[in-house]
Design a protein around this motif. Structure first.
Motif, PDB file in Angstrom:
ATOM      1  N   TYR A   1       3.109  -2.303  -3.892  1.00 34.62           N
ATOM      2  CA  TYR A   1       3.081  -3.068  -2.724  1.00 34.62           C
ATOM      3  C   TYR A   1       1.723  -3.372  -2.164  1.00 34.62           C
ATOM      4  CZ  TYR A   1       2.479   1.716  -0.177  1.00 34.62           C
ATOM      5  OH  TYR A   1       2.002   2.847   0.136  1.00 34.62           O
ATOM      6  N   TYR A   2       1.546  -4.524  -1.391  1.00 33.38           N
ATOM      7  CA  TYR A   2       0.203  -4.841  -1.042  1.00 33.38           C
ATOM      8  C   TYR A   2       0.195  -4.629   0.648  1.00 33.38           C
ATOM      9  CZ  TYR A   2      -4.170  -7.766  -0.727  1.00 33.38           C
ATOM     10  OH  TYR A   2      -5.439  -7.963  -0.660  1.00 33.38           O
ATOM     11  N   THR A   3      -0.835  -3.862   0.922  1.00 34.96           N
ATOM     12  CA  THR A   3      -0.822  -3.761   2.385  1.00 34.96           C
ATOM     13  C   THR A   3      -1.558  -4.727   3.077  1.00 34.96           C
ATOM     14  OG1 THR A   3      -2.904  -2.393   2.138  1.00 34.96           O
ATOM     15  CG2 THR A   3      -0.739  -1.181   1.926  1.00 34.96           C
ATOM     16  N   GLY A   4      -1.284  -4.885   4.261  1.00 33.03           N
ATOM     17  CA  GLY A   4      -2.116  -6.017   5.260  1.00 33.03           C
ATOM     18  C   GLY A   4      -2.554  -5.396   6.450  1.00 33.03           C
ATOM     19  N   LEU A   5      -2.631  -6.055   7.598  1.00 33.13           N
ATOM     20  CA  LEU A   5      -3.372  -5.440   8.768  1.00 33.13           C
ATOM     21  C   LEU A   5      -2.579  -4.525   9.607  1.00 33.13           C
ATOM     22  CD1 LEU A   5      -6.048  -6.231   9.890  1.00 33.13           C
ATOM     23  CD2 LEU A   5      -4.764  -7.951  11.489  1.00 33.13           C
ATOM     24  N   HIS A   6      -3.314  -3.611  10.106  1.00 34.22           N
ATOM     25  CA  HIS A   6      -2.741  -2.518  11.063  1.00 34.22           C
ATOM     26  C   HIS A   6      -2.388  -1.251  10.381  1.00 34.22           C
ATOM     27  CE1 HIS A   6      -2.536  -5.747  13.745  1.00 34.22           C
ATOM     28  NE2 HIS A   6      -1.548  -6.278  13.357  1.00 34.22           N
ATOM     29  N   THR A   7      -2.409  -0.181  10.883  1.00 35.11           N
ATOM     30  CA  THR A   7      -2.143   0.988  10.221  1.00 35.11           C
ATOM     31  C   THR A   7      -0.607   1.760  10.826  1.00 35.11           C
ATOM     32  OG1 THR A   7      -3.466   2.161  11.917  1.00 35.11           O
ATOM     33  CG2 THR A   7      -4.512   1.286   9.981  1.00 35.11           C
TER      34      THR A   7
ATOM     35  N   GLY B   1      -2.485   3.627   5.552  1.00 35.58           N
ATOM     36  CA  GLY B   1      -3.511   4.214   6.426  1.00 35.58           C
ATOM     37  C   GLY B   1      -4.624   3.344   6.606  1.00 35.58           C
ATOM     38  N   TYR B   2      -5.543   3.645   7.445  1.00 37.56           N
ATOM     39  CA  TYR B   2      -6.705   2.848   7.627  1.00 37.56           C
ATOM     40  C   TYR B   2      -7.539   2.837   6.474  1.00 37.56           C
ATOM     41  CZ  TYR B   2      -9.882   6.962   7.270  1.00 37.56           C
ATOM     42  OH  TYR B   2     -10.731   8.051   6.865  1.00 37.56           O
ATOM     43  N   ALA B   3      -7.529   3.593   5.393  1.00 36.67           N
ATOM     44  CA  ALA B   3      -8.365   3.327   4.352  1.00 36.67           C
ATOM     45  C   ALA B   3      -7.527   2.875   3.243  1.00 36.67           C
ATOM     46  CB  ALA B   3      -8.550   4.866   3.555  1.00 36.67           C
ATOM     47  N   ASP B   4      -6.204   2.156   3.574  1.00 33.94           N
ATOM     48  CA  ASP B   4      -5.272   1.788   2.363  1.00 33.94           C
ATOM     49  C   ASP B   4      -5.199   0.196   2.709  1.00 33.94           C
ATOM     50  OD1 ASP B   4      -4.726   4.185   1.406  1.00 33.94           O
ATOM     51  OD2 ASP B   4      -3.295   4.799   2.686  1.00 33.94           O
ATOM     52  N   LEU B   5      -6.018  -0.417   3.608  1.00 33.28           N
ATOM     53  CA  LEU B   5      -5.393  -1.538   3.873  1.00 33.28           C
ATOM     54  C   LEU B   5      -6.249  -2.745   2.899  1.00 33.28           C
ATOM     55  CD1 LEU B   5      -6.100  -1.835   7.736  1.00 33.28           C
ATOM     56  CD2 LEU B   5      -4.276  -1.243   6.331  1.00 33.28           C
ATOM     57  N   PHE B   6      -5.318  -3.940   2.532  1.00 31.63           N
ATOM     58  CA  PHE B   6      -5.829  -4.711   1.597  1.00 31.63           C
ATOM     59  C   PHE B   6      -5.893  -4.220   0.162  1.00 31.63           C
ATOM     60  CE2 PHE B   6      -6.890  -6.336   5.932  1.00 31.63           C
ATOM     61  CZ  PHE B   6      -5.945  -7.365   5.950  1.00 31.63           C
ATOM     62  N   LYS B   7      -4.695  -3.330  -0.197  1.00 28.04           N
ATOM     63  CA  LYS B   7      -4.992  -2.567  -1.379  1.00 28.04           C
ATOM     64  C   LYS B   7      -3.654  -2.646  -2.109  1.00 28.04           C
ATOM     65  CE  LYS B   7      -8.383   0.813  -0.691  1.00 28.04           C
ATOM     66  NZ  LYS B   7      -8.887   2.196  -0.532  1.00 28.04           N
ATOM     67  N   TRP B   8      -3.615  -2.754  -3.339  1.00 26.76           N
ATOM     68  CA  TRP B   8      -2.368  -2.458  -4.126  1.00 26.76           C
ATOM     69  C   TRP B   8      -2.003  -1.099  -4.207  1.00 26.76           C
ATOM     70  CZ3 TRP B   8       1.143  -6.259  -4.955  1.00 26.76           C
ATOM     71  CH2 TRP B   8       0.791  -7.447  -4.940  1.00 26.76           C
ATOM     72  N   LEU B   9      -0.866  -0.551  -3.789  1.00 22.06           N
ATOM     73  CA  LEU B   9      -0.502   0.799  -3.764  1.00 22.06           C
ATOM     74  C   LEU B   9       0.941   1.020  -4.498  1.00 22.06           C
ATOM     75  CD1 LEU B   9      -1.511   1.747  -0.075  1.00 22.06           C
ATOM     76  CD2 LEU B   9      -2.966   2.224  -2.033  1.00 22.06           C
ATOM     77  N   ASP B  10       0.853   2.415  -4.999  1.00 23.82           N
ATOM     78  CA  ASP B  10       2.309   2.674  -5.532  1.00 23.82           C
ATOM     79  C   ASP B  10       2.976   3.707  -4.893  1.00 23.82           C
ATOM     80  OD1 ASP B  10       2.109   0.764  -7.692  1.00 23.82           O
ATOM     81  OD2 ASP B  10       0.780   2.073  -8.737  1.00 23.82           O
ATOM     82  N   PHE B  11       4.550   3.561  -4.890  1.00 18.28           N
ATOM     83  CA  PHE B  11       5.195   4.460  -4.579  1.00 18.28           C
ATOM     84  C   PHE B  11       6.133   4.893  -5.647  1.00 18.28           C
ATOM     85  CE2 PHE B  11       9.238   6.441  -2.912  1.00 18.28           C
ATOM     86  CZ  PHE B  11       8.850   7.258  -2.077  1.00 18.28           C
TER      87      PHE B  11
ATOM     88  N   ASP C   1     -16.407   0.939   2.114  1.00 13.38           N
ATOM     89  CA  ASP C   1     -16.484   0.379   3.482  1.00 13.38           C
ATOM     90  C   ASP C   1     -15.929  -0.741   3.734  1.00 13.38           C
ATOM     91  OD1 ASP C   1     -17.264   2.854   4.467  1.00 13.38           O
ATOM     92  OD2 ASP C   1     -19.209   2.190   4.971  1.00 13.38           O
ATOM     93  N   GLU C   2     -15.512  -1.488   2.562  1.00 11.60           N
ATOM     94  CA  GLU C   2     -14.521  -2.995   2.915  1.00 11.60           C
ATOM     95  C   GLU C   2     -13.268  -2.544   3.688  1.00 11.60           C
ATOM     96  OE1 GLU C   2     -16.022  -5.381  -1.052  1.00 11.60           O
ATOM     97  OE2 GLU C   2     -13.806  -4.340  -1.131  1.00 11.60           O
ATOM     98  N   ILE C   3     -12.836  -1.405   3.479  1.00  9.82           N
ATOM     99  CA  ILE C   3     -11.660  -0.894   4.334  1.00  9.82           C
ATOM    100  C   ILE C   3     -11.784  -1.286   6.002  1.00  9.82           C
ATOM    101  CG2 ILE C   3     -10.877   0.319   2.678  1.00  9.82           C
ATOM    102  CD1 ILE C   3     -11.712   2.654   4.325  1.00  9.82           C
ATOM    103  N   TYR C   4     -13.187  -1.072   6.222  1.00 10.47           N
ATOM    104  CA  TYR C   4     -13.479  -1.264   7.735  1.00 10.47           C
ATOM    105  C   TYR C   4     -13.954  -2.956   8.032  1.00 10.47           C
ATOM    106  CZ  TYR C   4     -13.956   3.454   7.603  1.00 10.47           C
ATOM    107  OH  TYR C   4     -13.758   5.046   7.488  1.00 10.47           O
ATOM    108  N   HIS C   5     -14.991  -3.160   6.994  1.00 11.64           N
ATOM    109  CA  HIS C   5     -15.679  -4.474   7.477  1.00 11.64           C
ATOM    110  C   HIS C   5     -15.111  -5.741   7.097  1.00 11.64           C
ATOM    111  CE1 HIS C   5     -19.160  -1.909   8.620  1.00 11.64           C
ATOM    112  NE2 HIS C   5     -19.212  -1.710   7.529  1.00 11.64           N
ATOM    113  N   ALA C   6     -14.343  -6.073   6.075  1.00 12.69           N
ATOM    114  CA  ALA C   6     -13.417  -7.022   5.662  1.00 12.69           C
ATOM    115  C   ALA C   6     -12.151  -7.252   6.639  1.00 12.69           C
ATOM    116  CB  ALA C   6     -12.912  -6.791   4.406  1.00 12.69           C
TER     117      ALA C   6
END
Length: 635
Positions: A131-137, A160-170, A244-249
């Motif tokens: 899944y691809y995460t979007g905005l908010h935590t 989570g705050y470090a997981d935004l705009f990333k492809w993650l797996d479950f 730090d793209e997880i913050y600034h982007a």
């Protein structure tokens, strides 16, 4: 480890020492000056041809200290040279910057407990879900069912705050208690908070992605399955955020969408600039990295002009700009969506125009220096350090002119001028940059918002928060480093690392080209000696700029990283070029040979280290034997 691992750094260190050895005649106590024909033509320097005089040896006299000097100007040859460097760098920097596509439609979970149910064609044993995460935590609770009535909870899909705009797996690889088996005909995804989810891909146990067109779901869940062609084979830095793209982007997007930002530990302007790339290319890795890379490219013609004005030589300007362009730190740091690039960009401009002023320019150059100081301070507080260096240079400039007729009138009027352009204007720029904070808080829009108490309080409260955050920050990081390690390139910061089963890996980090790091340090020290011994105004200007960026970090006790040394390398490049200019002016025998060799080796090392600067998948043995020069290098 092979002998080659030790031989390479020793050879590089020996080369740097040899280059620095060529500068020793500049520090001799007694020198005879023998005027010679200039090494460069009037067309190259942009200066008028000097009158020919009879060659006669005379003892060097130390002139009074002054920044004033004749400065070179750009010629057509310079413009062409700078353009070639920019094209070569631009092609290299924008290649492999990041994917230009990413999910752009979002399934909005507007409150806690909102859920979507997806019906599969038949009961299926599921291998994993990407899944691809979007905005908010927050997180999503995942459950399966055979009949749509009785549900089995499987665990949490994290956002989570470090997981935004990333492809993650479950299930995630680090999941403490992963489900033994995921099987059912129905999937339910329930949000724990207000969240945005981009795309969801379901895989069977063989690793094949199921056809989403066969799924049944409500219209609100359509954004989860409308861009399946964008689902990657694996999550990498090319398709996901890192460091730090997880913050600034994220903050850049929040400003665009008028959401009060999560990251408020730095002023807003840098994130607003990142947002320009997002507006043009979308919320994609290429989009959020584009402006930083563009500003890294734009640094080059500015630096070229700076060097030419200080040295008057096209050859020195070309070599200095090439060395800086292909320095590891400059290349890597401008390709990540953080705000350091904009700070360095504005520092370069503010010092360029300060040099134009103190070397004999106009007050408009001083005004431009103040303008870029304001833009830099509104991007990152480290630019305030640069402002301290500018103040020292400005004060020395006026002290050196204290015996001139009309000194007090000029000095007092210039003080008033600086209060406008180095205090009032930067303060106004800084204050205005918080506009997006005010609109996100519902304070209205338009110029009237700036004159409200609520807006003023919002800006002030953020300054207090930033100060307390940075002064009280207590944290650890495996790739942090201290100021004394930056001087010798002892501890790079690792941004990305992934190993593969075929003996390859993908890794990159930020650190200086070791030849540039060591040679630049020698050059700064040399400039310091010349500033004191020969009252060399150019050398003093460079050393002050370097120390203004470096010394504050000596006093900082909080967590620091190698990229905090990034602004200092601007002055290291200027220092190298100044040492070569002095060698030229002193008529040292074949002074240009070390310069060309230094430039060539810098480019050669950039090529050799390219895999650990870009993350290109490379054999582990190569990075171990060729790119790991010291045990503390994490490659």
């Amino acid at each position: 480890m092979s002998y080659l691992t030790y031989l390479l750094p020793l050879a590089a260190a020996a080369f740097v020492i040899w280059c620095a050895w060529q500068w020793l005649p500049l520090f001799a106590e007694e020198r005879l000056e023998e005027p010679a024909e200039p090494e460069t033509s009037p067309e190259e320097t942009g200066l008028e041809a000097p009158e020919k005089k009879k060659r006669k040896k005379k003892r060097v006299k130390k002139p009074p200290f002054s920044f004033s000097c004749e400065c070179g100007r750009l010629t057509r040859k310079d413009v062409l040279a700078a353009l070639v460097i920019c094209v070569a760098y631009g092609v290299t920097a924008f290649t492999g910057l990041g994917d230009r596509s990413a999910p752009q439609s979002w399934c909005e979970f507007t409150e806690r407990g909102r859920y979507v149910i997806v019906e599969l064609p038949e009961s299926t044993v599921i291998g994993n879900i990407r899944y691809y995460t979007g905005l908010h935590t927050g997180s999503y609770s995942l459950a399966v069912s055979e009949d749509g009535e009785t549900w089995t909870e499987l665990g949490e899909m994290e956002q989570g705050y470090a997981d935004l705009f990333k492809w993650l797996d479950f299930p995630a690889e680090d999941m403490e208690d992963p489900p033994e088996r995921i099987e059912g005909k129905y999937l339910r995804i329930t949000a724990s908070a207000t969240l945005s989810l981009g795309e969801v891909a379901v895989y069977d146990t063989w690793g094949d992605m199921l056809d989403a067109s066969t799924f049944t779901y409500d219209a609100g869940a359509a954004p989860l399955f409308d861009e399946q062609e964008l689902v990657p084979e694996a999550a990498t830095y090319l398709n996901s955020s890192y460091f730090d793209e997880i913050y600034h982007a994220r903050t850049a997007l929040e400003h665009i969408e008028n959401v009060y930002p999560y990251e408020i530990t730095h002023p807003p302007l840098g994130k607003l600039i990142i947002g320009i790339g997002i507006r043009i290319f979308g919320m994609t890795p290429f989009g959020w990295r584009f402006m930083g890379t563009l500003f890294g490219l734009l640094m080059l013609p500015i630096l070229y002009d700076f060097i030419k004005r200080m040295s008057g030589s096209t050859r020195i300007s070309i070599c200095g700009t090439v060395i800086f362009a292909f320095d590891f730190m400059h290349f890597v740091q401008t390709r990540i969506a953080t705000i350091d690039t904009y700070a360095v960009f504005f520092i370069l401009l503010m010092y360029l125009f300060m040099w134009r002023f103190v070397s004999g320019g106009k007050w408009r150059h001083l005004a431009l220096s103040g303008l870029f100081f304001g833009l830099g301070a509104a991007s990152k507080w480290t630019c305030i350090y640069a402002g301290g260096g500018l103040a020292v240079i400005w004060l020395i400039y006026w002290i050196s002119r204290r015996r001139e007729e009309g000194f007090w009138r000029g000095f007092i009027s210039n003080c008033a001028f600086c209060l406008v352009f180095f205090v009032a204007l930067p303060a106004a720029i800084y204050y205005a940059s918080y506009y997006c904070y005010g609109t996100a808080k519902g304070l209205g829009s338009g110029l009237g918002m700036y004159f409200t108490k609520d807006y003023a309080k919002l800006v002030w409260d953020n300054q207090v928060y930033m100060w307390e955050y940075h002064s009280d920050l207590v944290s650890t990081h495996p790739y942090s480093s201290r100021w004394y390690q930056w001087l010798v390139d002892a501890r790079p910061i690792l941004y990305y690392l992934e190993y593969f089963d075929d003996g390859t890996k993908s890794a990159f980090g930020a650190f200086l080209n070791p030849v540039f790091c060591w040679g630049g340090l020698f050059a700064v020290i040399g400039c310091g000696v010349l500033a004191v011994k020969d009252k060399d105004g150019r050398a003093a200007f460079i050393v002050i700029g370097y120390l203004a960026q470096f010394l504050p970090w000596v006093l900082v006790t909080r967590l620091t990283f190698a990229y905090h040394y990034f602004p200092s390398e601007v002055f290291m490049a200027l220092a190298l070029c100044h040492m070569w200019r002095r060698c030229r002016d002193e008529g040292l025998y074949r002074w240009e040979r070390p310069m060309y060799a230094f430039t060539g080796l810098s480019v050669l090392l950039f090529t050799a280290f390219y895999p650990v600067l870009t993350g290109v998948r490379t054999a582990r043995w190569y990075t171990t034997y060729f790119n790991k020069w010291f045990p503390s290098w994490p490659f």
